[in-house]
Design a protein around this motif. Structure first.
Motif, short mmCIF file in Angstrom:
data_model
loop_
_atom_site.label_atom_id
_atom_site.label_comp_id
_atom_site.label_asym_id
_atom_site.label_seq_id
_atom_site.Cartn_x
_atom_site.Cartn_y
_atom_site.Cartn_z
N MET A 87 26.50 74.15 -18.92
CA MET A 87 26.29 74.19 -20.46
C MET A 87 27.55 73.21 -21.19
O MET A 87 28.57 73.39 -20.67
N LEU A 88 27.25 72.77 -22.28
CA LEU A 88 28.09 71.99 -22.99
C LEU A 88 28.40 72.87 -24.15
O LEU A 88 27.35 73.21 -24.76
N ASN A 89 29.67 73.39 -24.35
CA ASN A 89 29.80 73.88 -25.36
C ASN A 89 30.68 73.32 -26.62
O ASN A 89 31.57 72.68 -26.23
N ILE A 90 30.39 73.26 -27.90
CA ILE A 90 31.04 72.78 -28.81
C ILE A 90 31.58 73.83 -29.88
O ILE A 90 30.84 74.47 -30.39
N TYR A 91 32.86 74.13 -29.81
CA TYR A 91 33.52 74.83 -30.93
C TYR A 91 33.81 74.34 -31.96
O TYR A 91 34.57 73.26 -31.99
N MET A 92 33.51 74.86 -33.18
CA MET A 92 34.10 74.27 -34.47
C MET A 92 34.41 75.60 -35.11
O MET A 92 33.68 76.65 -35.45
N PHE A 93 35.67 75.39 -35.81
CA PHE A 93 36.12 76.63 -36.40
C PHE A 93 37.29 75.98 -37.45
O PHE A 93 37.76 74.91 -37.55
N THR A 94 37.43 76.60 -38.40
CA THR A 94 38.40 76.30 -39.37
C THR A 94 39.02 77.48 -40.09
O THR A 94 38.66 78.73 -39.96
N HIS A 95 40.07 77.31 -40.96
CA HIS A 95 40.87 78.24 -41.45
C HIS A 95 40.06 78.65 -42.55
O HIS A 95 39.27 78.17 -43.31
N ARG A 96 40.23 80.14 -42.78
CA ARG A 96 39.38 81.00 -43.72
C ARG A 96 39.48 80.25 -45.10
O ARG A 96 38.53 80.35 -46.13
N ASP A 97 40.48 79.71 -45.36
CA ASP A 97 40.84 79.19 -46.75
C ASP A 97 39.98 77.87 -46.92
O ASP A 97 40.22 77.34 -48.37
N LEU A 98 39.47 77.30 -45.94
CA LEU A 98 38.64 76.02 -46.17
C LEU A 98 37.28 76.12 -46.05
O LEU A 98 36.47 75.12 -46.11
N PHE A 99 36.90 77.29 -46.00
CA PHE A 99 35.37 77.37 -46.00
C PHE A 99 34.59 77.04 -47.12
O PHE A 99 33.53 76.54 -47.10
N LYS A 100 35.26 77.14 -48.29
CA LYS A 100 34.72 76.96 -49.71
C LYS A 100 34.51 75.62 -49.70
O LYS A 100 35.56 74.72 -49.44
N THR A 101 33.28 74.89 -50.14
CA THR A 101 33.33 73.30 -50.55
C THR A 101 32.60 73.22 -52.22
O THR A 101 32.06 74.32 -52.69
N ASP A 102 32.41 72.10 -52.49
CA ASP A 102 31.82 71.87 -54.06
C ASP A 102 30.61 71.57 -53.49
O ASP A 102 29.74 70.99 -54.55
N TYR A 103 29.94 71.73 -52.70
CA TYR A 103 28.50 71.28 -52.13
C TYR A 103 27.30 72.46 -52.09
O TYR A 103 26.48 72.17 -51.77
N GLY A 104 27.75 73.64 -52.36
CA GLY A 104 26.88 74.75 -52.27
C GLY A 104 26.67 75.07 -50.75
O GLY A 104 25.64 75.99 -50.34
N TYR A 105 27.36 74.77 -49.87
CA TYR A 105 27.26 75.31 -48.46
C TYR A 105 28.86 75.19 -48.07
O TYR A 105 29.78 74.60 -48.61
N THR A 106 29.28 75.99 -46.95
CA THR A 106 30.47 76.09 -46.47
C THR A 106 31.00 74.92 -45.52
O THR A 106 29.96 74.30 -45.31
N ARG A 107 32.03 74.83 -45.28
CA ARG A 107 32.60 73.71 -44.60
C ARG A 107 31.96 73.98 -42.88
O ARG A 107 31.80 72.76 -42.53
N MET A 108 32.00 75.15 -42.54
CA MET A 108 31.57 75.12 -41.18
C MET A 108 30.02 75.03 -41.16
O MET A 108 29.66 74.67 -40.11
#
Length: 157
Positions: A87-108
């Motif tokens: 299995m190839l696993n790709i973990y993607m995570f961010t600080h909770r303060d960075l989730f919000k974007t100007d594009y109508g979807y979360t950064r994650m």
């Protein structure tokens, strides 16, 4: 080639694909809500060992707002006489303060979608196309959350 040497090559290939996508690089480099409107990330190799790691963990999780992608191979083993799989696993995570974007979807959600577009069904890692193995939430701690995408690897012994 050693039985396990190709794992290093697989991770290098995945990371190269990820840092060659400018939108993805902007999402992990810039902390702004309008990250896609920022200048292109010129030195994308500098993201390696800063935001992108060829192993599951990052050296130190702090409370600093940042976005990460890490890559690991697990459950790699012989399968019959001629093949091995894992299995190839790709973990993607961010600080909770960075989730919000100007594009109508979360950064994650953006990062997850870009990674999936760049990896799923692609060739050059193992034999044939990488097969989608699953998506799960990934919680590092109370400040960092995201997703893990899993793909099935198959290669010759």
């Amino acid at each position: 080639m050693s039985f396990l040497k190709e794992i290093t090559e697989y991770k290098k290939t995945v990371i190269k694909r990820l840092i060659n996508d400018n939108g993805l690089c902007k999402a992990i480099f810039y902390n702004d809500e309008d990250f896609l409107d920022r200048e292109d990330v010129i030195h994308t190799d500098d993201l390696i060992y800063n935001n992108v790691y060829p192993h599951r963990f990052i050296p130190e999780v702090t409370s600093t707002a940042k976005t990460y992608i890490t890559v690991s191979c697990t459950d790699y083993r012989p399968s019959g006489n001629s093949f091995k799989n894992g299995m190839l696993n790709i973990y993607m995570f961010t600080h909770r303060d960075l989730f919000k974007t100007d594009y109508g979807y979360t950064r994650m959600d953006y990062v997850m979608t870009k990674v999936e577009e760049l990896i799923n069904g692609e060739r050059g890692i193992g034999v044939g196309e990488l097969g989608f193995g699953g998506l799960n939430e990934y919680i590092v701690n109370e400040k960092f959350q995201g997703y893990v995408l899993t793909y099935r690897l198959v290669d010759f012994n």
